[in-house]
Design a protein around this motif. Sequence first.
Motif, PDB file in Angstrom:
ATOM      1  N   UNK A  81       0.809  -1.212   0.000  1.00 20.42           N
ATOM      2  CA  UNK A  81       0.000   0.000   0.000  1.00 20.42           C
ATOM      3  C   UNK A  81       0.849   1.271   0.000  1.00 20.42           C
ATOM      4  N   UNK A  82       1.855   1.366   0.860  1.00 20.02           N
ATOM      5  CA  UNK A  82       2.660   2.585   0.921  1.00 20.02           C
ATOM      6  C   UNK A  82       3.342   2.854  -0.412  1.00 20.02           C
ATOM      7  N   UNK A  83       3.896   1.817  -1.029  1.00 19.88           N
ATOM      8  CA  UNK A  83       4.534   1.965  -2.332  1.00 19.88           C
ATOM      9  C   UNK A  83       3.521   2.428  -3.388  1.00 19.88           C
ATOM     10  N   UNK A  84       2.305   1.895  -3.320  1.00 19.07           N
ATOM     11  CA  UNK A  84       1.236   2.266  -4.246  1.00 19.07           C
ATOM     12  C   UNK A  84       0.864   3.733  -4.070  1.00 19.07           C
ATOM     13  N   UNK A  85       0.694   4.158  -2.838  1.00 16.99           N
ATOM     14  CA  UNK A  85       0.312   5.543  -2.581  1.00 16.99           C
ATOM     15  C   UNK A  85       1.416   6.510  -3.006  1.00 16.99           C
ATOM     16  N   UNK A  86       2.669   6.133  -2.777  1.00 19.59           N
ATOM     17  CA  UNK A  86       3.792   6.946  -3.263  1.00 19.59           C
ATOM     18  C   UNK A  86       3.781   7.013  -4.791  1.00 19.59           C
ATOM     19  N   UNK A  87       3.439   5.900  -5.441  1.00 22.23           N
ATOM     20  CA  UNK A  87       3.375   5.854  -6.897  1.00 22.23           C
ATOM     21  C   UNK A  87       2.295   6.795  -7.414  1.00 22.23           C
ATOM     22  N   UNK A  88       1.135   6.799  -6.775  1.00 24.89           N
ATOM     23  CA  UNK A  88       0.057   7.726  -7.154  1.00 24.89           C
ATOM     24  C   UNK A  88       0.552   9.163  -7.019  1.00 24.89           C
ATOM     25  N   UNK A  89       1.179   9.453  -5.895  1.00 27.77           N
ATOM     26  CA  UNK A  89       1.690  10.811  -5.672  1.00 27.77           C
ATOM     27  C   UNK A  89       2.690  11.213  -6.750  1.00 27.77           C
ATOM     28  N   UNK A  90       3.494  10.282  -7.200  1.00 28.26           N
ATOM     29  CA  UNK A  90       4.507  10.592  -8.217  1.00 28.26           C
ATOM     30  C   UNK A  90       3.881  10.924  -9.570  1.00 28.26           C
ATOM     31  N   UNK A  91       2.646  10.529  -9.782  1.00 28.30           N
ATOM     32  CA  UNK A  91       1.959  10.779 -11.054  1.00 28.30           C
ATOM     33  C   UNK A  91       1.338  12.172 -11.116  1.00 28.30           C
ATOM     34  N   UNK A  92       1.355  12.896 -10.026  1.00 27.34           N
ATOM     35  CA  UNK A  92       0.755  14.231  -9.964  1.00 27.34           C
ATOM     36  C   UNK A  92       1.852  15.278 -10.157  1.00 27.34           C
ATOM     37  N   UNK A  93       2.365  15.357 -11.363  1.00 26.62           N
ATOM     38  CA  UNK A  93       3.487  16.224 -11.686  1.00 26.62           C
ATOM     39  C   UNK A  93       3.229  17.665 -11.259  1.00 26.62           C
ATOM     40  N   UNK A  94       4.163  18.221 -10.573  1.00 28.44           N
ATOM     41  CA  UNK A  94       4.195  19.633 -10.161  1.00 28.44           C
ATOM     42  C   UNK A  94       3.162  20.012  -9.099  1.00 28.44           C
ATOM     43  N   UNK A  95       2.221  19.144  -8.766  1.00 28.24           N
ATOM     44  CA  UNK A  95       1.203  19.514  -7.781  1.00 28.24           C
ATOM     45  C   UNK A  95       1.129  18.510  -6.648  1.00 28.24           C
ATOM     46  N   UNK A  96       2.077  17.589  -6.582  1.00 27.25           N
ATOM     47  CA  UNK A  96       2.045  16.514  -5.587  1.00 27.25           C
ATOM     48  C   UNK A  96       1.824  17.049  -4.174  1.00 27.25           C
ATOM     49  N   UNK A  97       2.554  18.077  -3.802  1.00 26.17           N
ATOM     50  CA  UNK A  97       2.455  18.596  -2.432  1.00 26.17           C
ATOM     51  C   UNK A  97       1.085  19.208  -2.187  1.00 26.17           C
ATOM     52  N   UNK A  99      -1.826  18.485  -3.850  1.00 27.10           N
ATOM     53  CA  UNK A  99      -2.928  17.532  -3.978  1.00 27.10           C
ATOM     54  C   UNK A  99      -2.809  16.343  -3.032  1.00 27.10           C
ATOM     55  N   UNK A 100      -1.586  15.923  -2.765  1.00 25.80           N
ATOM     56  CA  UNK A 100      -1.337  14.770  -1.902  1.00 25.80           C
ATOM     57  C   UNK A 100      -0.246  15.122  -0.879  1.00 25.80           C
ATOM     58  N   UNK A 101      -0.531  16.018   0.058  1.00 21.47           N
ATOM     59  CA  UNK A 101       0.517  16.409   1.005  1.00 21.47           C
ATOM     60  C   UNK A 101       0.988  15.249   1.891  1.00 21.47           C
ATOM     61  N   UNK A 102       0.141  14.250   2.084  1.00 20.90           N
ATOM     62  CA  UNK A 102       0.509  13.084   2.887  1.00 20.90           C
ATOM     63  C   UNK A 102       0.019  11.819   2.189  1.00 20.90           C
ATOM     64  N   UNK A 103       0.523  10.693   2.653  1.00 19.17           N
ATOM     65  CA  UNK A 103       0.028   9.424   2.119  1.00 19.17           C
ATOM     66  C   UNK A 103      -1.455   9.242   2.427  1.00 19.17           C
ATOM     67  N   UNK A 105      -3.740  11.525   2.334  1.00 19.49           N
ATOM     68  CA  UNK A 105      -4.481  12.204   1.271  1.00 19.49           C
ATOM     69  C   UNK A 105      -4.541  11.338   0.008  1.00 19.49           C
ATOM     70  N   UNK A 106      -3.429  10.711  -0.330  1.00 15.27           N
ATOM     71  CA  UNK A 106      -3.397   9.821  -1.497  1.00 15.27           C
ATOM     72  C   UNK A 106      -4.317   8.623  -1.272  1.00 15.27           C
ATOM     73  N   UNK A 107      -4.333   8.106  -0.044  1.00 16.20           N
ATOM     74  CA  UNK A 107      -5.187   6.968   0.301  1.00 16.20           C
ATOM     75  C   UNK A 107      -6.665   7.315   0.052  1.00 16.20           C
ATOM     76  N   UNK A 108      -7.104   8.449   0.580  1.00 17.52           N
ATOM     77  CA  UNK A 108      -8.513   8.820   0.428  1.00 17.52           C
ATOM     78  C   UNK A 108      -8.845   9.187  -1.018  1.00 17.52           C
ATOM     79  N   UNK A 109      -7.898   9.807  -1.719  1.00 15.57           N
ATOM     80  CA  UNK A 109      -8.128  10.119  -3.129  1.00 15.57           C
ATOM     81  C   UNK A 109      -8.307   8.829  -3.925  1.00 15.57           C
ATOM     82  N   UNK A 110      -7.458   7.842  -3.666  1.00 18.38           N
ATOM     83  CA  UNK A 110      -7.573   6.556  -4.361  1.00 18.38           C
ATOM     84  C   UNK A 110      -8.927   5.911  -4.060  1.00 18.38           C
ATOM     85  N   UNK A 111      -9.338   5.920  -2.804  1.00 21.01           N
ATOM     86  CA  UNK A 111     -10.647   5.363  -2.440  1.00 21.01           C
ATOM     87  C   UNK A 111     -11.770   6.051  -3.203  1.00 21.01           C
TER      88      UNK A 111
END
Length: 141
Positions: A81-97, A99-103, A105-111
């Motif tokens: 899961x952590x690797x997956x959430x980091x991967x999602x965050x990496x796909x948000x070029x230039x806006x990662x911080x 849109x996904x300031x924490x894992x 945030x990425x978790x709930x966005x994925x859900x």
Amino acid sequence: MAMNFENYVKDANTWSNELCTYLGIDDVNKANRIFRAVLHAIRDRIQPGEAIHLAAQLPIIWKGIYFDGYNMHEPVRIRHEKEWLDFIRSKDTFAEIADFPTLEHAHYAFQDVMSFLKDHLSEGQYQQIEHALHSEIMVAA
């Protein structure tokens, strides 16, 4: 066959506005960035054939966004899961911080995106995507 670009824009905007509701935000641009990031992560994690089947059910403008930068290759192997959430965050070029300031945030966005897809794709297509993602990744959804 006529190309009705206004309808393509309307369909994409309808999805974007509905996505805002799923994500619980009012910022359509942010919702679109989040959706793109999650779609790109899913696309790169599943088999190319599955990626193409998923694209077939997206509005035409989202198909273009979905395939932007895509190179058919073996899926990225992510099982945790952590690797997956980091991967999602990496796909948000230039806006990662933003849109996904924490894992979290990425978790709930994925859900939320998975809930959106479940309601907007055919049941069979959604189940294929769900099955293609590792069971530990789906815990995040």
